[in-house]
Design a protein around this motif. Structure first.
Motif, PDB file in Angstrom:
ATOM      1  N   SER A   1       0.901  -1.078  -0.144  1.00 40.12           N
ATOM      2  CA  SER A   1       0.062   0.212   0.014  1.00 40.12           C
ATOM      3  C   SER A   1       0.943   1.303  -0.053  1.00 40.12           C
ATOM      4  CB  SER A   1      -1.012  -0.052   1.184  1.00 40.12           C
ATOM      5  OG  SER A   1      -0.167   0.183   2.559  1.00 40.12           O
ATOM      6  N   LYS A   2       0.057   2.311  -0.277  1.00 35.97           N
ATOM      7  CA  LYS A   2       0.752   3.576  -0.361  1.00 35.97           C
ATOM      8  C   LYS A   2       1.143   3.916   1.155  1.00 35.97           C
ATOM      9  CE  LYS A   2      -0.975   5.821  -4.353  1.00 35.97           C
ATOM     10  NZ  LYS A   2      -1.816   6.837  -4.985  1.00 35.97           N
ATOM     11  N   THR A   3       0.341   3.811   2.131  1.00 40.87           N
ATOM     12  CA  THR A   3       0.537   3.800   3.649  1.00 40.87           C
ATOM     13  C   THR A   3       1.958   3.070   3.860  1.00 40.87           C
ATOM     14  OG1 THR A   3      -1.682   4.052   3.991  1.00 40.87           O
ATOM     15  CG2 THR A   3      -0.182   3.905   5.851  1.00 40.87           C
TER      16      THR A   3
ATOM     17  N   ARG B   1       5.195  11.163   7.580  1.00 40.51           N
ATOM     18  CA  ARG B   1       3.794  11.757   7.398  1.00 40.51           C
ATOM     19  C   ARG B   1       3.972  12.981   8.181  1.00 40.51           C
ATOM     20  NH1 ARG B   1      -1.775   9.275   8.182  1.00 40.51           N
ATOM     21  NH2 ARG B   1      -0.830   7.222   7.531  1.00 40.51           N
TER      22      ARG B   1
ATOM     23  N   SER C   1      -6.582   8.955   6.275  1.00 44.29           N
ATOM     24  CA  SER C   1      -6.561   7.864   5.348  1.00 44.29           C
ATOM     25  C   SER C   1      -6.815   8.368   4.031  1.00 44.29           C
ATOM     26  CB  SER C   1      -7.172   6.629   6.034  1.00 44.29           C
ATOM     27  OG  SER C   1      -8.588   7.063   5.781  1.00 44.29           O
ATOM     28  N   PHE C   2      -6.345   7.424   3.061  1.00 44.95           N
ATOM     29  CA  PHE C   2      -6.705   7.726   1.692  1.00 44.95           C
ATOM     30  C   PHE C   2      -8.335   7.404   1.604  1.00 44.95           C
ATOM     31  CE2 PHE C   2      -2.168   6.650   1.263  1.00 44.95           C
ATOM     32  CZ  PHE C   2      -1.848   7.670   0.480  1.00 44.95           C
ATOM     33  N   GLY C   3      -8.891   7.931   0.591  1.00 43.29           N
ATOM     34  CA  GLY C   3     -10.261   7.985   0.069  1.00 43.29           C
ATOM     35  C   GLY C   3     -11.235   9.091   0.305  1.00 43.29           C
TER      36      GLY C   3
ATOM     37  N   LEU D   1      -5.701  13.281   2.020  1.00 37.97           N
ATOM     38  CA  LEU D   1      -4.224  12.751   2.017  1.00 37.97           C
ATOM     39  C   LEU D   1      -3.470  12.616   0.602  1.00 37.97           C
ATOM     40  CD1 LEU D   1      -2.298  11.743   4.571  1.00 37.97           C
ATOM     41  CD2 LEU D   1      -3.222   9.416   3.912  1.00 37.97           C
ATOM     42  N   VAL D   2      -2.202  13.270   0.631  1.00 40.44           N
ATOM     43  CA  VAL D   2      -1.596  12.989  -0.358  1.00 40.44           C
ATOM     44  C   VAL D   2      -0.348  12.409  -0.519  1.00 40.44           C
ATOM     45  CG1 VAL D   2      -0.288  14.832  -2.310  1.00 40.44           C
ATOM     46  CG2 VAL D   2      -2.492  15.393  -1.068  1.00 40.44           C
ATOM     47  N   TYR D   3       0.035  11.740  -1.427  1.00 45.13           N
ATOM     48  CA  TYR D   3       1.307  10.439  -1.465  1.00 45.13           C
ATOM     49  C   TYR D   3       2.178  11.492  -2.270  1.00 45.13           C
ATOM     50  CZ  TYR D   3       4.004   6.507  -2.842  1.00 45.13           C
ATOM     51  OH  TYR D   3       4.766   5.604  -3.249  1.00 45.13           O
TER      52      TYR D   3
ATOM     53  N   LEU E   1       3.273  11.605   3.376  1.00 41.43           N
ATOM     54  CA  LEU E   1       1.814  11.577   3.440  1.00 41.43           C
ATOM     55  C   LEU E   1       1.661  12.953   3.997  1.00 41.43           C
ATOM     56  CD1 LEU E   1       0.864   7.850   4.448  1.00 41.43           C
ATOM     57  CD2 LEU E   1       1.054   8.851   2.533  1.00 41.43           C
TER      58      LEU E   1
ATOM     59  N   LYS F   1      -3.833  17.718   1.691  1.00 40.39           N
ATOM     60  CA  LYS F   1      -4.129  18.418   0.570  1.00 40.39           C
ATOM     61  C   LYS F   1      -3.689  19.702   0.800  1.00 40.39           C
ATOM     62  CE  LYS F   1      -6.029  18.696  -3.568  1.00 40.39           C
ATOM     63  NZ  LYS F   1      -5.195  18.309  -4.767  1.00 40.39           N
TER      64      LYS F   1
END
Length: 160
Positions: A53-55, A61, A69-71, A75-77, A113, A116
């Motif tokens: 995963s990206k996490t 972070r 969390s993503f979704g 949150l930006v990678y 991480l 935004k």
């Protein structure tokens, strides 16, 4: 064979082949915008995301991103050193092999991480695709320091 089942040596060998390909087509006059994906994808899937995963891929972070969390679009990678900077370093290597690739990837291919809003701060400062003008070439977290974005080690990281 799936990337997660490959040895680290095999993943680095494949990345080295992608670097050599990009060096060849660049020398022939192909613009970086055309071949960049041929390097970005192997690095992303064979190196960064080798743990899944990206996490798990993110070594850092931001404090503001703790608990996100993503979704939800918050949150930006983010590549600590923008990929274009890493790409330039890889393309000028005289010797493209496992040790040279590993050294650059371990030093410059770090993921954070961030929120935004923090991503927008980097963009507004012109630091979304470049490092600070006075960057020493060594501190991969220089963009965040310059903009006052405080990072901590990512507890979910596997590649740290």
């Amino acid at each position: 064979m799936k990337a997660k089942d490959m040895s680290e040596s095999k993943r680095l060998e494949l990345i080295a082949e992608a670097v050599r390909y990009c060096q060849r087509v660049s020398a022939m006059g192909m613009p970086a915008s055309v071949f960049s994906k041929a390097l970005r994808e192997p690095i992303h899937f064979l190196w960064e995301r080798r743990a899944g995963s990206k996490t798990a891929a993110a070594q850092y972070r931001s404090i503001s991103a703790v608990g996100l969390s993503f979704g939800k679009g918050k949150l930006v990678y983010d590549h600590a050193v923008p990929f274009i900077c890493l790409q330039r370093r890889l393309l000028v290597l005289d010797t493209v092999d496992e040790p040279s690739n590993r050294a650059l990837l371990e030093r410059l291919n770090l993921i954070a991480l961030i929120t935004k809003d923090e991503d927008e701060i980097l963009k507004s400062a012109g630091l979304n695709k470049s490092m600070p003008k006075d960057w020493d070439g060594n501190d991969p977290l220089a963009r965040y320091r310059e903009m006052g974005i405080e990072l901590i080690p990512n507890r979910g990281a596997v590649n740290a």
